[in-house]
Each structure stands twice: as C-alpha cells, then as structure tokens.
Design a protein around this motif. Structure first.
Motif, PDB file in Angstrom:
ATOM      1  N   LYS A  40       0.736  -1.342   0.066  1.00 54.10           N
ATOM      2  CA  LYS A  40       0.068   0.110   0.021  1.00 54.10           C
ATOM      3  C   LYS A  40       0.706   1.316   0.035  1.00 54.10           C
ATOM      4  O   LYS A  40       0.327   2.237  -0.165  1.00 54.10           O
ATOM      5  N   VAL A  41       2.139   1.019   0.051  1.00 54.66           N
ATOM      6  CA  VAL A  41       3.225   2.439   0.130  1.00 54.66           C
ATOM      7  C   VAL A  41       3.049   2.968  -1.161  1.00 54.66           C
ATOM      8  O   VAL A  41       3.328   2.609  -2.012  1.00 54.66           O
ATOM      9  N   PRO A  42       2.551   4.365  -0.961  1.00 49.23           N
ATOM     10  CA  PRO A  42       2.475   5.195  -2.351  1.00 49.23           C
ATOM     11  C   PRO A  42       3.863   5.403  -3.174  1.00 49.23           C
ATOM     12  O   PRO A  42       4.643   5.501  -2.435  1.00 49.23           O
ATOM     13  N   GLY A  43       3.859   5.244  -4.163  1.00 46.67           N
ATOM     14  CA  GLY A  43       5.142   5.626  -5.107  1.00 46.67           C
ATOM     15  C   GLY A  43       6.223   4.233  -5.428  1.00 46.67           C
ATOM     16  O   GLY A  43       7.031   4.561  -5.641  1.00 46.67           O
ATOM     17  N   LEU A  44       5.849   3.258  -4.714  1.00 50.29           N
ATOM     18  CA  LEU A  44       6.510   2.021  -5.004  1.00 50.29           C
ATOM     19  C   LEU A  44       6.851   1.766  -6.447  1.00 50.29           C
ATOM     20  O   LEU A  44       5.764   1.464  -7.054  1.00 50.29           O
ATOM     21  N   VAL A  58      13.714   0.723  -1.965  1.00 50.74           N
ATOM     22  CA  VAL A  58      14.610   0.688  -0.354  1.00 50.74           C
ATOM     23  C   VAL A  58      14.553   2.169   0.088  1.00 50.74           C
ATOM     24  O   VAL A  58      14.334   2.606   1.266  1.00 50.74           O
ATOM     25  N   GLN A  59      14.950   3.181  -0.874  1.00 48.73           N
ATOM     26  CA  GLN A  59      15.301   4.352  -0.505  1.00 48.73           C
ATOM     27  C   GLN A  59      14.027   5.073  -0.039  1.00 48.73           C
ATOM     28  O   GLN A  59      13.930   6.054   0.866  1.00 48.73           O
ATOM     29  N   LEU A  60      12.791   4.547  -0.694  1.00 54.15           N
ATOM     30  CA  LEU A  60      11.560   5.444  -0.440  1.00 54.15           C
ATOM     31  C   LEU A  60      11.081   4.960   1.137  1.00 54.15           C
ATOM     32  O   LEU A  60      10.436   5.649   1.765  1.00 54.15           O
ATOM     33  N   LEU A  61      11.312   3.426   1.278  1.00 56.38           N
ATOM     34  CA  LEU A  61      10.844   3.264   2.612  1.00 56.38           C
ATOM     35  C   LEU A  61      11.799   3.776   3.775  1.00 56.38           C
ATOM     36  O   LEU A  61      11.262   4.047   4.901  1.00 56.38           O
ATOM     37  N   GLU A  62      13.060   3.832   3.424  1.00 55.74           N
ATOM     38  CA  GLU A  62      13.913   4.468   4.520  1.00 55.74           C
ATOM     39  C   GLU A  62      13.508   5.975   4.692  1.00 55.74           C
ATOM     40  O   GLU A  62      13.579   6.464   5.858  1.00 55.74           O
ATOM     41  N   LYS A  63      13.137   6.644   3.500  1.00 52.42           N
ATOM     42  CA  LYS A  63      12.718   7.900   3.757  1.00 52.42           C
ATOM     43  C   LYS A  63      11.427   8.207   4.407  1.00 52.42           C
ATOM     44  O   LYS A  63      11.414   8.966   5.197  1.00 52.42           O
ATOM     45  N   LEU A  64      10.313   7.128   4.242  1.00 54.36           N
ATOM     46  CA  LEU A  64       9.158   7.388   5.029  1.00 54.36           C
ATOM     47  C   LEU A  64       9.562   7.054   6.666  1.00 54.36           C
ATOM     48  O   LEU A  64       8.957   7.583   7.352  1.00 54.36           O
ATOM     49  N   ALA A  65      10.584   6.073   6.713  1.00 55.58           N
ATOM     50  CA  ALA A  65      11.021   5.820   8.107  1.00 55.58           C
ATOM     51  C   ALA A  65      11.506   6.994   8.938  1.00 55.58           C
ATOM     52  O   ALA A  65      11.474   7.520  10.028  1.00 55.58           O
ATOM     53  N   PHE A  66      12.386   7.631   8.041  1.00 53.02           N
ATOM     54  CA  PHE A  66      12.980   8.818   8.746  1.00 53.02           C
ATOM     55  C   PHE A  66      11.984  10.183   8.943  1.00 53.02           C
ATOM     56  O   PHE A  66      12.197  10.644  10.001  1.00 53.02           O
ATOM     57  N   MET A  67      11.031  10.185   7.978  1.00 56.71           N
ATOM     58  CA  MET A  67       9.953  11.236   8.429  1.00 56.71           C
ATOM     59  C   MET A  67       9.359  10.833   9.554  1.00 56.71           C
ATOM     60  O   MET A  67       8.880  11.607  10.412  1.00 56.71           O
ATOM     61  N   ALA A  68       9.037   9.364   9.759  1.00 60.33           N
ATOM     62  CA  ALA A  68       8.267   9.115  11.020  1.00 60.33           C
ATOM     63  C   ALA A  68       9.100   9.555  12.119  1.00 60.33           C
ATOM     64  O   ALA A  68       8.668   9.588  13.437  1.00 60.33           O
ATOM     65  N   ARG A  69      10.480   9.114  12.092  1.00 62.82           N
ATOM     66  CA  ARG A  69      11.241   9.547  13.401  1.00 62.82           C
ATOM     67  C   ARG A  69      11.102  10.927  13.566  1.00 62.82           C
ATOM     68  O   ARG A  69      10.972  11.247  14.720  1.00 62.82           O
TER      69      ARG A  69
END
Length: 280
Positions: free
Chosen positions: A213-217, A266-277
């Motif tokens: 469901k992650v947008p932009g994958l 991978v970079q997209l998921l890491e970016k989302l995790a960074f934004m969550a932090r």
C-alpha cells in the motif's frame, strides 16, 4: 474437461470459469495480471489437473512467430552438402519443428503455453492469427500441410508491457488475474507451507499488504515474493513478535530483500521511516 484448483494451485472462482469457458469455446485463453500472480503456473497446473502433456513456448524479444511453426536449417544443409553427408538431398531432414508443430502432431490433446507474448515484436501475435484460428499451417520447403490432430488448449500470458492487436484479441478469451485478497493469499500460503504457524502468517500478511500500500513503490511485492519471504522467516525462525511491532520508524521489515527488489523502493521506505522518526 473441467479445471479446478489443485493441491499446489489455488484458483479463484472467476479464474476457473475463464479457463473452462475458453476450453468450451475452443479459443486461446489470454491471461494478464501482475508479475508473480501465477499466470505461467496456471498452464502447468491446468495440464496436471486434466492429465494432459504440457508444451511450453517461452517468448523472448528476439522470438519470431515462424519459430513456433518450424525453421529451415539451410546452414546445416549447406555444410553437409560440402561434406558429402548422406541424406542431404532430403530437405525434410533440415526442418526443425517448433512448439506449435509439436502440439499439432501430438497423438493426444495437449496444453500449449505461449508465455509472455508481449515480449515479442508487435507483429508477432498477428503472424500467428491464421495458425491459431485454423489449427493448420503450410510448410513451404516440403509443400506439406500440417493440421492439428487434436485442438490444443492454449494459454497465452502477458505482462501488459505492450498492447496486443485487436485482431488477435478478438480470437482470445480474456481474463485478468486480480491480485489475491487476504483470504485467498492465506490459502496460497497454506498450500506452500502446510505446517506454518497461523500467527506468523497473520502478521506476515499484515506487513506484506502494508508494504504493497506504500504510495510510489516502483515494484510492489508479488505472491511469489511473499512465499520466498515466509520461507526465509521460517528458516531463520523469526518470531512473529518482530513483525507485530510494525514500528513506523524502522526502515524496512526483516529480510525484506525478498520483498523489495530495487534501490528506489528501499530508499523510499527509508525516507518514510526517517519522516516518521522526525514526526515523533
């Protein structure tokens, strides 16, 4: 002949109806769907279900329609003539039969898979119209007319990389394999891993569908990739508690190399995790 699910393949009701309709109409079944949704495996399991031989023709970008019928090996004949090989004057010795010829001359009905037809040139499907419609073709070199002894059950798969010609589509029965819902996916998992813990399946499916469901994958994980991921989770004895956390500040799930297959995702998921932090 009626197709049903097998011990190794879960077919939804609409897929079973499509297969059986194509068999009744004696038309090729054109199957589309996301990569990894079991399009190729459908032909294999259909052959197993009906007890028929399977002939597979895997299409590449360089494949020509003529190769499915036959090829004349003029180079070998020229070489043999220079060497004085016996039988060189019989041109039939240098005719190489293709997959359609194999299917046509079979003593029993067969399932013929034409896999990933959209990889070939755009004219490839049109070049097979007459042969698939009339179930016969002419061998120019030997003046032989090859007719199908039994009409094969034809499964044609496409990943939708390019549009197929309308004239070709008119001759097919079409079915799009929708991505499995959670219940169907659970059945598929149980087919592959009969002894897997229900709790692990439940949590793994939650993570799997969250990633999809992650947008932009660029590439969403597929059914086959879920199966690989579960196999790794079981091999490494990863407890479902690790999946249950689903901490949004973590980059990606454990062993996610089985699910995420390119650096952009991978970079997209890491970016989302960074934004969550940053948001915590």
């Amino acid at each position: 002949m009626k197709f049903n699910s097998t011990e190794e393949y879960i077919a939804t009701d609409d897929l079973r109806l499509a297969v059986n309709a194509a068999i009744t109409l004696q038309r090729p079944l054109l199957v589309k769907g996301e990569p990894g949704t079991g399009k190729t495996m459908l032909a294999e399991q259909l052959a197993n279900s009906l007890g028929l031989p399977l002939i597979q023709w895997h299409i590449k970008s360089t494949t020509r329609a003529q190769q499915g019928l036959y090829e004349y090996d003029a180079v070998s004949r020229l070489r043999d003539s220079q060497l004085g090989v016996e039988g060189v004057h019989d041109i039939s010795n240098y005719i190489v039969k293709g997959k359609l010829w194999e299917a046509f001359e079979s003593d029993t009905p067969v399932v013929l898979l034409i896999d990933e037809i959209d990889k070939a040139d755009i004219e490839f499907p049109n070049d097979l119209l007459l042969e698939l419609d009339k179930m016969e073709f002419h061998v120019y070199e030997t003046q032989e007319q090859v007719k199908a002894r039994h009409r094969p059950i034809i499964i044609i798969t496409s990943n939708n990389e390019k549009d197929l010609p309308d004239a070709f589509l008119r001759r097919c029965f079409f079915h799009y394999i929708n991505f499995p819902d959670r219940e169907t996916m659970k059945e598929i998992v149980n087919v592959h891993f009969p002894k897997i813990r229900d709790s692990l399946v439940k949590e793994a499916l939650e993570v799997f569908f969250d990633v999809r469901k992650v947008p932009g994958l660029k590439k969403k994980p597929s059914t086959s990739e879920l199966v690989d991921w579960l196999k790794l989770l079981m091999a490494d004895d990863v407890p479902e508690e690790v999946l249950l956390e689903r901490d949004p500040t973590r980059a990606i799930p454990p062993l996610a190399g089985a699910l995420v297959k390119n650096e952009q995702d991978v970079q997209l998921l890491e970016k989302l995790a960074f934004m969550a932090r940053r948001g915590t």
